[in-house]
Design a protein around this motif. Structure first.
Motif, PDB file in Angstrom:
ATOM      1  N   CYS A  95     -13.959   4.805  35.459  1.00  0.00           N
ATOM      2  CA  CYS A  95     -13.972   3.908  34.300  1.00  0.00           C
ATOM      3  C   CYS A  95     -12.672   3.118  34.167  1.00  0.00           C
ATOM      4  CB  CYS A  95     -14.243   4.707  33.032  1.00  0.00           C
ATOM      5  SG  CYS A  95     -13.084   6.063  32.778  1.00  0.00           S
ATOM      6  N   ILE A  96     -12.621   2.281  33.131  1.00  0.00           N
ATOM      7  CA  ILE A  96     -11.491   1.391  32.885  1.00  0.00           C
ATOM      8  C   ILE A  96     -10.305   2.166  32.314  1.00  0.00           C
ATOM      9  CG2 ILE A  96     -10.736  -0.603  31.521  1.00  0.00           C
ATOM     10  CD1 ILE A  96     -13.593  -1.611  31.592  1.00  0.00           C
ATOM     11  N   PHE A 117      -2.634   5.845  31.536  1.00  0.00           N
ATOM     12  CA  PHE A 117      -1.998   4.710  30.867  1.00  0.00           C
ATOM     13  C   PHE A 117      -0.478   4.821  30.951  1.00  0.00           C
ATOM     14  CE2 PHE A 117      -0.055   2.843  27.057  1.00  0.00           C
ATOM     15  CZ  PHE A 117      -0.473   1.527  27.183  1.00  0.00           C
ATOM     16  N   CYS A 118       0.062   5.998  30.705  1.00  0.00           N
ATOM     17  CA  CYS A 118       1.516   6.181  30.748  1.00  0.00           C
ATOM     18  C   CYS A 118       2.056   6.093  32.172  1.00  0.00           C
ATOM     19  CB  CYS A 118       1.898   7.511  30.100  1.00  0.00           C
ATOM     20  SG  CYS A 118       1.697   7.502  28.294  1.00  0.00           S
ATOM     21  N   VAL A 151      -8.533  -2.649  34.277  1.00  0.00           N
ATOM     22  CA  VAL A 151      -7.945  -1.982  35.440  1.00  0.00           C
ATOM     23  C   VAL A 151      -8.748  -0.708  35.670  1.00  0.00           C
ATOM     24  CG1 VAL A 151      -5.898  -0.913  36.437  1.00  0.00           C
ATOM     25  CG2 VAL A 151      -5.649  -2.868  34.896  1.00  0.00           C
ATOM     26  N   PHE A 152      -9.109  -0.469  36.917  1.00  0.00           N
ATOM     27  CA  PHE A 152      -9.889   0.719  37.259  1.00  0.00           C
ATOM     28  C   PHE A 152      -8.999   1.658  38.077  1.00  0.00           C
ATOM     29  CE2 PHE A 152     -12.727  -2.808  36.603  1.00  0.00           C
ATOM     30  CZ  PHE A 152     -13.753  -2.275  35.831  1.00  0.00           C
ATOM     31  N   PRO A 153      -8.221   2.505  37.397  1.00  0.00           N
ATOM     32  CA  PRO A 153      -7.178   3.278  38.087  1.00  0.00           C
ATOM     33  C   PRO A 153      -7.704   4.272  39.112  1.00  0.00           C
ATOM     34  CG  PRO A 153      -7.487   4.097  35.854  1.00  0.00           C
ATOM     35  CD  PRO A 153      -8.290   2.837  35.964  1.00  0.00           C
ATOM     36  N   LYS A 154      -8.934   4.700  38.935  1.00  0.00           N
ATOM     37  CA  LYS A 154      -9.509   5.681  39.858  1.00  0.00           C
ATOM     38  C   LYS A 154     -10.412   5.045  40.911  1.00  0.00           C
ATOM     39  CE  LYS A 154      -7.784   9.465  38.012  1.00  0.00           C
ATOM     40  NZ  LYS A 154      -6.945  10.419  38.752  1.00  0.00           N
ATOM     41  N   ASN A 167      -5.584   0.779  46.270  1.00  0.00           N
ATOM     42  CA  ASN A 167      -5.614   1.238  44.885  1.00  0.00           C
ATOM     43  C   ASN A 167      -4.986   0.189  43.974  1.00  0.00           C
ATOM     44  OD1 ASN A 167      -2.652   2.153  44.062  1.00  0.00           O
ATOM     45  ND2 ASN A 167      -2.958   2.712  46.228  1.00  0.00           N
ATOM     46  N   PRO A 168      -5.390   0.135  42.707  1.00  0.00           N
ATOM     47  CA  PRO A 168      -4.902  -0.921  41.813  1.00  0.00           C
ATOM     48  C   PRO A 168      -3.434  -0.793  41.428  1.00  0.00           C
ATOM     49  CG  PRO A 168      -6.365   0.585  40.641  1.00  0.00           C
ATOM     50  CD  PRO A 168      -6.463   0.935  42.093  1.00  0.00           C
ATOM     51  N   LEU A 169      -2.902   0.419  41.351  1.00  0.00           N
ATOM     52  CA  LEU A 169      -1.506   0.575  40.944  1.00  0.00           C
ATOM     53  C   LEU A 169      -0.559  -0.076  41.948  1.00  0.00           C
ATOM     54  CD1 LEU A 169       0.574   1.709  38.986  1.00  0.00           C
ATOM     55  CD2 LEU A 169       0.504   3.875  40.253  1.00  0.00           C
TER      56      LEU A 169
END
Length: 275
Positions: free
Chosen positions: A35-36, A57-58, A73-76, A92-94
Motif C-alpha cells: 500500500c501507499i 514514514f519516519c 509512494v509505495f515503500p514496499k 525500490n522507491p527510497l
C-alpha cells in the motif's frame, strides 16, 4: 530448475504485502506489492525511542533530503533479482527518491508567467527543490557486480519474438499529479522469457504545456551469460515543440517515442564471482 511461488504476509509495520517469485536458472527473481506510504508517523511512541526502530514514514523522513514526498509512494513495492553468486539488483522507491535534487531550479507551470504579469508587485516564490521529483535512478546494485562501459547494445529483435512469458509484473514505485499540473511517475516492469529476462525502469514527467521528460533504464540478461546489459536513455522536449495536445500525452507510451534523445549510455553489469 524453475518454480513460481506466491505469498501474502503482514510485516512488522502492518503492511499487507503480496509477493511472487520465480527461480530462473541461477536467478531468484521476486517482487512485493503493498500500500501507499502514510502521510504521518504511524507509531509515534516507537519512533521516538532511541533504538533505530522506525515506521516507514519516519524512515523516509530521515533518509531523504526533500521537504515533502510524492502524493503516492509505495515503500514496499520492490523488485529484486538475486544471483546464486550473491550478486543482487534491486529497484525500490527510497533509493530512487534519494536521487531527487534538493537544490535544482524549479520548473514553472504554464500559468506561472501569466500570474506573475497580472501581479507585478508580487514576490516570485522560489522552490528550493525539484518539485517534479525527477530522478536518474538506474537501480540499486550490490558489491558483487562490476560496472563497465560497453558498446554492446540490447538486441531488440530478441525482445520482439513471440515466446512464452514465464513471469511478468508492472510496479509503480511513486506517482505525483504535480498539483493538477501534470504527472510524475516512476515504474518498473519485469518480463522473464525462456532464455532471458528484461527490465524496464521508467521515470516519466509531464508538466502540462511546459515540458515532457523520460528517463528509461533497460536491463537485459541472456540466461547463459555472466553479465547484464544496462542501457540508460534520457529524453526531453518542450511541450510546444511536440505539436501534440496534452490530451494525447496522458500515458508515457503515447509520447515517449516522439521525444528527442538527450543522453544515452550502455554498461555491462558483470557478475563478480571472486568477491
Amino acid at each position: 530448475m524453475m518454480f513460481i511461488a506466491e505469498e501474502s504476509k503482514l510485516d512488522s509495520g502492518k503492511y499487507t504485502t503480496n509477493s511472487q517469485s520465480i527461480q530462473f536458472g541461477p536467478w531468484y527473481i521476486s517482487y512485493d506489492v503493498s500500500c501507499i506510504l502514510p502521510s504521518v508517523c504511524s507509531t509515534k511512541v516507537v519512533c521516538e525511542r532511541d533504538d533505530d526502530q522506525f515506521c516507514q514514514f519516519c524512515v523516509y523522513c530521515k533518509e531523504l533530503n526533500i521537504p515533502h514526498f510524492p502524493d503516492m509512494v509505495f515503500p514496499k513495492n520492490i523488485l529484486n533479482l538475486s544471483h546464486a553468486s550473491g550478486a543482487c539488483i534491486n529497484f525500490n522507491p527510497l533509493d530512487a527518491l534519494k536521487r531527487v535534487s534538493s537544490r535544482v531550479q524549479a520548473i514553472e507551470v504554464s500559468c506561472a508567467e501569466a500570474w506573475q504579469e497580472s501581479r507585478p508587485d508580487a514576490e516570485k516564490k522560489k522552490q528550493n527543490f525539484d518539485w517534479t521529483f525527477s530522478t536518474d535512478y538506474k537501480g540499486t546494485l550490490n558489491d558483487k557486480i562490476v560496472v563497465e562501459p560497453t558498446d554492446e547494445k540490447i538486441n531488440f529483435e530478441v525482445l520482439k519474438k513471440k515466446d512464452q512469458i514465464l513471469f511478468y509484473q508492472d510496479l509503480t514505485l511513486f506517482e505525483d499529479e504535480l498539483h493538477d499540473h501534470g504527472i510524475s511517475k516512476l515504474s518498473v516492469k519485469i518480463r522473464v522469457m525462456p532464455s532471458y529476462w528484461y527490465v524496464l525502469l521508467r521515470y516519466f514527467l509531464r508538466v502540462d504545456d511546459v515540458l515532457v521528460r523520460s528517463h528509461e533504464t533497460r536491463m537485459f540478461h541472456m540466461l547463459d551469460s555472466n553479465y547484464v546489459l544496462r542501457e540508460f536513455t534520457a529524453k526531453e522536449s518542450r511541450a510546444s515543440d511536440l505539436n501534440m495536445p496534452t490530451t494525447q500525452m496522458k500515458e508515457a507510451d503515447d509520447v515517449v517515442v516522439f521525444l528527442p534523445v538527450k543522453h544515452i549510455e550502455t554498461e555491462k553489469l558483470i557478475i563478480n564471482f571472486e568477491t
